[in-house]
Scaffold this motif. Structure first.
Motif, PDB file in Angstrom:
ATOM      1  N   SER A 193       3.446   0.609   5.751  1.00 34.14           N
ATOM      2  CA  SER A 193       3.691  -0.527   4.852  1.00 34.14           C
ATOM      3  C   SER A 193       5.115  -0.510   4.328  1.00 34.14           C
ATOM      4  CB  SER A 193       2.703  -0.499   3.689  1.00 34.14           C
ATOM      5  OG  SER A 193       1.401  -0.808   4.129  1.00 34.14           O
ATOM      6  N   MET A 194       5.643   0.675   4.082  1.00 36.59           N
ATOM      7  CA  MET A 194       7.020   0.779   3.604  1.00 36.59           C
ATOM      8  C   MET A 194       8.008   0.344   4.682  1.00 36.59           C
ATOM      9  SD  MET A 194       6.854   4.293   1.356  1.00 36.59           S
ATOM     10  CE  MET A 194       8.427   4.039   0.546  1.00 36.59           C
ATOM     11  N   GLU A 195       7.736   0.729   5.921  1.00 38.91           N
ATOM     12  CA  GLU A 195       8.600   0.287   7.012  1.00 38.91           C
ATOM     13  C   GLU A 195       8.534  -1.228   7.172  1.00 38.91           C
ATOM     14  OE1 GLU A 195       7.536   2.425  10.532  1.00 38.91           O
ATOM     15  OE2 GLU A 195       8.025   4.385   9.672  1.00 38.91           O
ATOM     16  N   ALA A 196       7.321  -1.781   7.055  1.00 37.70           N
ATOM     17  CA  ALA A 196       7.156  -3.236   7.144  1.00 37.70           C
ATOM     18  C   ALA A 196       7.902  -3.930   6.014  1.00 37.70           C
ATOM     19  CB  ALA A 196       5.677  -3.607   7.113  1.00 37.70           C
ATOM     20  N   ALA A 197       7.908  -3.311   4.832  1.00 41.57           N
ATOM     21  CA  ALA A 197       8.609  -3.902   3.684  1.00 41.57           C
ATOM     22  C   ALA A 197      10.103  -4.012   3.963  1.00 41.57           C
ATOM     23  CB  ALA A 197       8.360  -3.058   2.436  1.00 41.57           C
ATOM     24  N   GLY A 198      10.673  -2.968   4.579  1.00 39.46           N
ATOM     25  CA  GLY A 198      12.086  -3.040   4.938  1.00 39.46           C
ATOM     26  C   GLY A 198      12.354  -4.103   5.988  1.00 39.46           C
ATOM     27  N   TYR A 199      11.485  -4.169   6.986  1.00 39.13           N
ATOM     28  CA  TYR A 199      11.653  -5.115   8.092  1.00 39.13           C
ATOM     29  C   TYR A 199      11.577  -6.560   7.595  1.00 39.13           C
ATOM     30  CZ  TYR A 199      11.022  -6.911  12.883  1.00 39.13           C
ATOM     31  OH  TYR A 199      11.160  -7.577  14.077  1.00 39.13           O
ATOM     32  N   TYR A 200      10.502  -6.885   6.892  1.00 35.71           N
ATOM     33  CA  TYR A 200      10.316  -8.273   6.450  1.00 35.71           C
ATOM     34  C   TYR A 200      11.185  -8.617   5.245  1.00 35.71           C
ATOM     35  CZ  TYR A 200       6.356  -8.578   9.646  1.00 35.71           C
ATOM     36  OH  TYR A 200       5.570  -8.585  10.775  1.00 35.71           O
ATOM     37  N   GLY A 201      11.411  -7.630   4.375  1.00 32.13           N
ATOM     38  CA  GLY A 201      12.281  -7.888   3.233  1.00 32.13           C
ATOM     39  C   GLY A 201      13.692  -8.214   3.665  1.00 32.13           C
ATOM     40  N   GLU A 202      14.184  -7.490   4.687  1.00 30.59           N
ATOM     41  CA  GLU A 202      15.522  -7.760   5.196  1.00 30.59           C
ATOM     42  C   GLU A 202      15.603  -9.137   5.849  1.00 30.59           C
ATOM     43  OE1 GLU A 202      19.630  -6.621   6.342  1.00 30.59           O
ATOM     44  OE2 GLU A 202      18.236  -6.431   4.652  1.00 30.59           O
ATOM     45  N   SER A 203      14.519  -9.598   6.444  1.00 30.83           N
ATOM     46  CA  SER A 203      14.542 -10.946   7.029  1.00 30.83           C
ATOM     47  C   SER A 203      14.754 -11.995   5.940  1.00 30.83           C
ATOM     48  CB  SER A 203      13.245 -11.221   7.797  1.00 30.83           C
ATOM     49  OG  SER A 203      12.142 -11.381   6.920  1.00 30.83           O
ATOM     50  N   ILE A 204      14.154 -11.779   4.765  1.00 28.61           N
ATOM     51  CA  ILE A 204      14.373 -12.701   3.647  1.00 28.61           C
ATOM     52  C   ILE A 204      15.803 -12.578   3.136  1.00 28.61           C
ATOM     53  CG2 ILE A 204      13.722 -13.239   1.265  1.00 28.61           C
ATOM     54  CD1 ILE A 204      10.870 -12.445   1.933  1.00 28.61           C
TER      55      ILE A 204
ATOM     56  N   ASP B 268       0.828  -1.199   0.000  1.00 33.29           N
ATOM     57  CA  ASP B 268       0.000   0.000   0.000  1.00 33.29           C
ATOM     58  C   ASP B 268       0.867   1.256   0.000  1.00 33.29           C
ATOM     59  OD1 ASP B 268      -2.254  -1.588   0.126  1.00 33.29           O
ATOM     60  OD2 ASP B 268      -2.383  -1.495   2.317  1.00 33.29           O
ATOM     61  N   ASP B 269       0.275   2.364  -0.434  1.00 32.44           N
ATOM     62  CA  ASP B 269       0.997   3.634  -0.452  1.00 32.44           C
ATOM     63  C   ASP B 269       0.911   4.276   0.929  1.00 32.44           C
ATOM     64  OD1 ASP B 269       2.386   5.833  -1.187  1.00 32.44           O
ATOM     65  OD2 ASP B 269       0.820   6.711  -2.458  1.00 32.44           O
ATOM     66  N   SER B 270       1.635   3.684   1.879  1.00 25.99           N
ATOM     67  CA  SER B 270       1.609   4.192   3.254  1.00 25.99           C
ATOM     68  C   SER B 270       2.982   4.039   3.884  1.00 25.99           C
ATOM     69  CB  SER B 270       0.569   3.443   4.093  1.00 25.99           C
ATOM     70  OG  SER B 270       0.999   2.127   4.362  1.00 25.99           O
ATOM     71  N   GLN B 271       3.243   4.909   4.839  1.00 21.08           N
ATOM     72  CA  GLN B 271       4.514   4.883   5.543  1.00 21.08           C
ATOM     73  C   GLN B 271       4.717   3.568   6.279  1.00 21.08           C
ATOM     74  OE1 GLN B 271       4.850   8.011   8.430  1.00 21.08           O
ATOM     75  NE2 GLN B 271       6.560   7.051   9.510  1.00 21.08           N
TER      76      GLN B 271
ATOM     77  N   PRO C 131      19.643   7.077   7.152  1.00 22.91           N
ATOM     78  CA  PRO C 131      18.832   8.268   7.423  1.00 22.91           C
ATOM     79  C   PRO C 131      18.053   8.249   8.737  1.00 22.91           C
ATOM     80  CG  PRO C 131      17.609   6.819   5.995  1.00 22.91           C
ATOM     81  CD  PRO C 131      18.948   6.149   6.227  1.00 22.91           C
ATOM     82  N   VAL C 132      18.060   7.130   9.452  1.00 20.76           N
ATOM     83  CA  VAL C 132      17.249   7.035  10.668  1.00 20.76           C
ATOM     84  C   VAL C 132      17.854   7.892  11.782  1.00 20.76           C
ATOM     85  CG1 VAL C 132      16.151   5.496  12.319  1.00 20.76           C
ATOM     86  CG2 VAL C 132      16.647   4.677  10.011  1.00 20.76           C
ATOM     87  N   LYS C 133      16.991   8.651  12.439  1.00 18.29           N
ATOM     88  CA  LYS C 133      17.409   9.495  13.551  1.00 18.29           C
ATOM     89  C   LYS C 133      16.792   8.931  14.831  1.00 18.29           C
ATOM     90  CE  LYS C 133      17.647  13.598  10.611  1.00 18.29           C
ATOM     91  NZ  LYS C 133      19.112  13.711  10.629  1.00 18.29           N
ATOM     92  N   PHE C 134      17.642   8.659  15.803  1.00 17.30           N
ATOM     93  CA  PHE C 134      17.194   8.047  17.055  1.00 17.30           C
ATOM     94  C   PHE C 134      17.213   9.064  18.198  1.00 17.30           C
ATOM     95  CE2 PHE C 134      18.778   4.491  14.540  1.00 17.30           C
ATOM     96  CZ  PHE C 134      17.798   3.538  14.732  1.00 17.30           C
ATOM     97  N   ARG C 135      16.384   8.777  19.190  1.00 16.73           N
ATOM     98  CA  ARG C 135      16.379   9.526  20.452  1.00 16.73           C
ATOM     99  C   ARG C 135      16.350   8.517  21.597  1.00 16.73           C
ATOM    100  NH1 ARG C 135      14.950  14.882  19.158  1.00 16.73           N
ATOM    101  NH2 ARG C 135      14.801  15.415  21.376  1.00 16.73           N
ATOM    102  N   TYR C 136      17.105   8.818  22.639  1.00 20.70           N
ATOM    103  CA  TYR C 136      17.071   7.986  23.848  1.00 20.70           C
ATOM    104  C   TYR C 136      16.903   8.925  25.031  1.00 20.70           C
ATOM    105  CZ  TYR C 136      18.240   4.293  27.182  1.00 20.70           C
ATOM    106  OH  TYR C 136      18.196   3.371  28.204  1.00 20.70           O
ATOM    107  N   GLU C 137      15.679   8.981  25.524  1.00 23.91           N
ATOM    108  CA  GLU C 137      15.339   9.925  26.578  1.00 23.91           C
ATOM    109  C   GLU C 137      14.520   9.236  27.662  1.00 23.91           C
ATOM    110  OE1 GLU C 137      15.006  14.004  23.929  1.00 23.91           O
ATOM    111  OE2 GLU C 137      13.299  12.617  23.967  1.00 23.91           O
TER     112      GLU C 137
ATOM    113  N   GLN D 128      13.336   6.163   2.510  1.00 22.04           N
ATOM    114  CA  GLN D 128      13.896   6.248   3.857  1.00 22.04           C
ATOM    115  C   GLN D 128      13.112   5.359   4.826  1.00 22.04           C
ATOM    116  OE1 GLN D 128      14.439  10.213   5.390  1.00 22.04           O
ATOM    117  NE2 GLN D 128      15.666  10.880   3.652  1.00 22.04           N
ATOM    118  N   SER D 129      11.817   5.196   4.566  1.00 32.43           N
ATOM    119  CA  SER D 129      11.021   4.313   5.427  1.00 32.43           C
ATOM    120  C   SER D 129      11.428   2.857   5.250  1.00 32.43           C
ATOM    121  CB  SER D 129       9.522   4.487   5.139  1.00 32.43           C
ATOM    122  OG  SER D 129       9.061   5.710   5.672  1.00 32.43           O
TER     123      SER D 129
END
Length: 253
Positions: A77-88, A72-75, A187-193, A208-209
Motif C-alpha cells: 500500500s505504501m508503494e502504491a501511495a507513492g506511485y499514485y500520489g506522484e501521478s497526482i 493500510d499498514d502494508s508495504q 534509496p531504491v536499489k536496482f538489479r538488471y540480470e 522508503q516504500s
C-alpha cells in the motif's frame, strides 16, 4: 494527460515550500478531489484532500491545501501511495501548481484531527499543493542545497548489472534520477540480470516504500515514452507487456 505531458511535468517539478497568500480556487480544488477519488477507487488507498493545510506546518509559507496520503499498514500500500500520489503531483505541476512531498516535518496530530482517520489506517505522509511564489525563498534554497550536495546517478542505484541497459531502459532510469525522495536519498536499489530489471529498498515498511512507488512510476513513464508498455509485478520485477498484432486471413477472390 499524455505520456509526454507527464515527462514535461517531471522536468518542471521542484519541491515548493513557499506559496502565495491565497488558497486554491474552487474549480482547481474540485479537480484535485476528483483525482483523489479516482485513485481511491482504483487502489487500496485512502487519500484525503484537506482544503487548508497551513495549521499543520511551521516552515512553509503562504496558504496551501494538502492531500493526506493514507492507507493500510502494508508495504504494498505504501508503494502504491507513492506511485499514485506522484501521478497526482505531476498533473498538478503540469498545470502550474506547486507541490511538495512531506514526511516528518509537519504536525501529525493536527493532520489526524483534520482527517479523523480510522485506527486501522495509517498516515504515511502528505502532499502540499498551492500556488507557488514566483521565486524560491531563503528556506527553499537552503533546503535544496542541503539535500542536493551530491546527487546519486542511476548507475549508482544498481546493485548488479550484468549487461548494458537498452536505450529505452537508460532513458527511463534517467527519469528515476529525477524522482523525489526523502532528503533526496534515492534509496531504491536496482538489479538488471539476464535481461530482467527488479528493485527493492532496505527498509520496506518505512517511507522508503513511498520513494520506491514514485520511482516505479517514473520508470514506467520513461519506458512508455520510448514505446515500451510495462508494469511492476508483485515481487517488484518490471514486466514488459507484449502487444500482438491481429492478422486477418486474406479472402479468396
Amino acid at each position: 494527460m499524455t505520456t509526454q505531458e507527464y515527462i514535461k511535468a517531471i522536468e518542471m517539478r521542484h519541491s515548493r515550500r513557499a506559496y502565495q497568500n491565497r488558497h486554491l480556487d474552487e474549480a482547481t480544488k474540485n479537480v484535485i478531489k476528483e483525482m483523489v477519488e479516482a485513485v481511491n477507487k482504483s487502489s487500496n488507498l485512502d487519500l484525503i484532500f484537506i482544503d487548508d493545510a497551513t495549521p499543520a506546518f511551521r516552515i512553509f509559507q503562504g496558504k496551501f491545501s494538502m492531500i493526506a496520503v493514507c492507507g493500510d499498514d502494508s508495504q504494498k500500500s505504501m508503494e502504491a501511495a507513492g506511485y499514485y500520489g506522484e501521478s497526482i503531483v505531476l498533473q498538478c505541476v503540469y498545470h502550474g501548481l506547486g507541490t511538495c512531498w512531506v514526511s516528518g516535518t509537519f504536525n501529525e496530530n493536527k493532520v489526524y484531527e483534520m482527517t479523523k482517520l480510522p485506527r486501522n489506517k495509517r498516515l504515511y505522509c502528505v502532499i502540499a499543493i498551492g500556488y507557488p511564489k514566483e521565486r524560491q525563498n531563503a528556506v527553499e534554497k537552503t533546503m535544496y542545497k542541503a539535500t542536493h550536495k551530491k546527487n546519486k546517478s542511476y548507475q549508482d542505484m544498481f546493485e548488479s548489472c550484468d549487461e548494458k541497459l537498452s536505450e529505452e531502459y537508460s532513458y527511463a532510469m534517467k527519469l528515476v534520477e529525477m524522482a523525489p525522495s526523502a532528503v533526496n536519498r534515492r534509496p531504491v536499489k536496482f538489479r538488471y540480470e539476464n535481461g530482467v530489471l527488479s528493485g527493492r529498498v532496505e527498509e520496506p515498511y518505512s517511507d522508503q516504500s513511498i520513494d520506491f512507488g514514485i520511482a516505479k512510476l517514473h520508470f514506467v513513464l520513461g519506458c512508455k515514452a520510448k514505446g515500451i508498455n510495462g508494469k511492476w509485478s508483485e515481487n517488484n520485477v518490471f514486466e514488459e507487456i507484449k502487444t500482438q498484432k491481429i492478422k486477418f486471413e486474406k479472402e479468396d477472390n
